[in-house]
Design a protein around this motif. Structure first.
Motif, short mmCIF file in Angstrom:
data_model
loop_
_atom_site.label_atom_id
_atom_site.label_comp_id
_atom_site.label_asym_id
_atom_site.label_seq_id
_atom_site.Cartn_x
_atom_site.Cartn_y
_atom_site.Cartn_z
N MET A 43 27.36 10.07 -57.90
CA MET A 43 26.59 9.14 -57.07
C MET A 43 25.11 9.27 -57.40
SD MET A 43 25.94 8.93 -52.96
CE MET A 43 27.66 8.90 -52.53
N ILE A 44 24.48 8.10 -57.58
CA ILE A 44 23.03 8.04 -57.72
C ILE A 44 22.51 7.33 -56.48
CG2 ILE A 44 21.08 7.35 -59.16
CD1 ILE A 44 23.00 9.19 -60.62
N THR A 45 21.76 8.05 -55.65
CA THR A 45 21.31 7.47 -54.40
C THR A 45 19.82 7.75 -54.19
OG1 THR A 45 21.81 7.32 -52.02
CG2 THR A 45 21.91 9.52 -53.03
N GLY A 46 19.26 7.12 -53.20
CA GLY A 46 17.84 7.26 -52.92
C GLY A 46 17.33 6.04 -52.20
N THR A 47 16.15 6.14 -51.63
CA THR A 47 15.51 5.02 -50.96
C THR A 47 15.35 3.85 -51.93
OG1 THR A 47 14.26 6.61 -49.64
CG2 THR A 47 13.44 4.35 -49.67
N PRO A 48 15.49 2.59 -51.47
CA PRO A 48 15.22 1.45 -52.36
C PRO A 48 13.86 1.59 -53.05
CG PRO A 48 16.19 0.66 -50.32
CD PRO A 48 15.94 2.15 -50.14
N GLU A 154 9.35 0.62 -43.40
CA GLU A 154 10.56 1.34 -43.00
C GLU A 154 11.10 2.19 -44.15
OE1 GLU A 154 14.70 0.42 -40.68
OE2 GLU A 154 12.73 -0.24 -40.01
N ASN A 155 11.08 1.62 -45.36
CA ASN A 155 11.58 2.37 -46.52
C ASN A 155 10.66 3.53 -46.88
OD1 ASN A 155 14.13 1.16 -47.54
ND2 ASN A 155 12.89 -0.70 -47.66
N VAL A 156 9.35 3.31 -46.82
CA VAL A 156 8.41 4.39 -47.12
C VAL A 156 8.56 5.50 -46.08
CG1 VAL A 156 5.96 5.02 -47.21
CG2 VAL A 156 6.76 2.94 -48.36
N GLN A 157 8.72 5.12 -44.82
CA GLN A 157 8.90 6.11 -43.77
C GLN A 157 10.19 6.92 -44.00
OE1 GLN A 157 6.61 6.70 -41.55
NE2 GLN A 157 7.71 8.31 -40.46
N CYS A 158 11.25 6.24 -44.44
CA CYS A 158 12.51 6.94 -44.76
C CYS A 158 12.29 7.96 -45.87
CB CYS A 158 13.57 5.92 -45.19
SG CYS A 158 14.31 5.02 -43.83
N GLU A 159 11.47 7.59 -46.85
CA GLU A 159 11.21 8.51 -47.96
C GLU A 159 10.37 9.70 -47.48
OE1 GLU A 159 11.62 9.62 -52.07
OE2 GLU A 159 12.72 8.48 -50.58
N ILE A 160 9.38 9.43 -46.63
CA ILE A 160 8.57 10.52 -46.08
C ILE A 160 9.43 11.50 -45.30
CG2 ILE A 160 6.76 11.07 -44.40
CD1 ILE A 160 5.43 8.40 -45.16
N MET A 161 10.37 10.97 -44.54
CA MET A 161 11.24 11.79 -43.69
C MET A 161 12.45 12.33 -44.45
SD MET A 161 9.61 11.76 -40.85
CE MET A 161 10.81 12.46 -39.74
N ARG A 162 12.52 12.04 -45.76
CA ARG A 162 13.62 12.45 -46.65
C ARG A 162 15.00 12.18 -46.04
NH1 ARG A 162 13.79 18.71 -47.83
NH2 ARG A 162 15.87 18.70 -46.92
N VAL A 163 15.11 10.95 -45.53
CA VAL A 163 16.33 10.55 -44.83
C VAL A 163 17.55 10.60 -45.74
CG1 VAL A 163 17.51 8.59 -43.74
CG2 VAL A 163 15.15 9.14 -43.11
N VAL A 164 17.45 10.03 -46.95
CA VAL A 164 18.61 9.97 -47.85
C VAL A 164 19.00 11.36 -48.33
CG1 VAL A 164 19.55 8.99 -49.96
CG2 VAL A 164 17.99 7.63 -48.57
#
Length: 211
Positions: A43-48, A154-164
């Protein structure tokens, strides 16, 4: 001594080969079902905006693995729920996605591209690579895609919070989750080499079961 030999011969004759095979299957069926005969599932995953699609396309081209883009799969088969106009995206019908690719994933040899990872069955994957991108770089990439400000934030915030990344660590064994920096073309090349090396190592360790 002769009596022992006689008992061994008698027991061996009673141990029909088919019965041995049946007992072996009953004991090991779950482990055997988890073996991916066509190669590893990655799997290759990550924020858009972290470079998943570009990396996946190069990876399958150079390794011969099968690409499964969850976004394209959902689009082609209308695996959607409600549409969020502010986020400019549909809700994914996760159950339909799982049903559609389950058999393919059981066989192995797939590279899955998606920005989420927590709804897939854990047994599917041999490795999960999470791409991470600097917030400024990510913001600029998403702006070029003409995302709305809400969607970008929203996507930048997800990356900051290391959601993925946290989703991956919560959903899979930590030893199969790998975090990869993805800010520059050099990072892309390094990540490609890293994953290819991992695939070759996996194949070497599982060469006896590969088709």
């Amino acid at each position: 001594m002769p009596k022992v030999k006689l008992v061994l011969q008698r027991d061996y004759k009673q141990n029909d080969i088919k019965q041995c095979a049946l007992r072996f299957w009953r004991k090991n069926w779950k482990k055997m079902c988890d073996i991916h005969f066509k190669g590893p599932n990655v799997m290759i995953t990550g924020t858009p905006g972290t470079g998943k699609t570009t990396l996946c396309s190069q990876l399958v081209e150079q390794t011969g693995l099968n690409l499964i883009s969850i976004g394209e799969l959902a689009k082609d088969n209308n695996f959607y729920g409600e549409y969020d106009s502010e986020l400019q995206s549909y809700e994914l019908d996760e159950d339909k996605v799982i049903d559609e690719i389950d058999e393919c994933m059981k066989e192995g040899g797939n590279v899955v591209d998606y920005h989420g990872c927590d709804f897939f069955p854990e047994r599917w994957f041999d490795a999960v690579f999470v791409l991470r991108t600097d917030n400024t770089v990510l913001y600029e990439r998403l702006e070029k895609r003409n995302y709305s400000q809400r969607k970008i934030q929203e996507n930048v915030q997800c990356e900051i919070m290391r959601v993925v990344l946290d989703e991956a660590l919560d959903s899979y064994k930590s030893e199969i989750v790998y975090e990869l920096e993805s800010d520059t073309p050099d990072h892309m090349e390094q990540n490609l080499a890293t994953i290819k090396n991992w695939i070759e190592k996996w194949k070497s360790e599982h060469r006896q079961i590969l088709e």
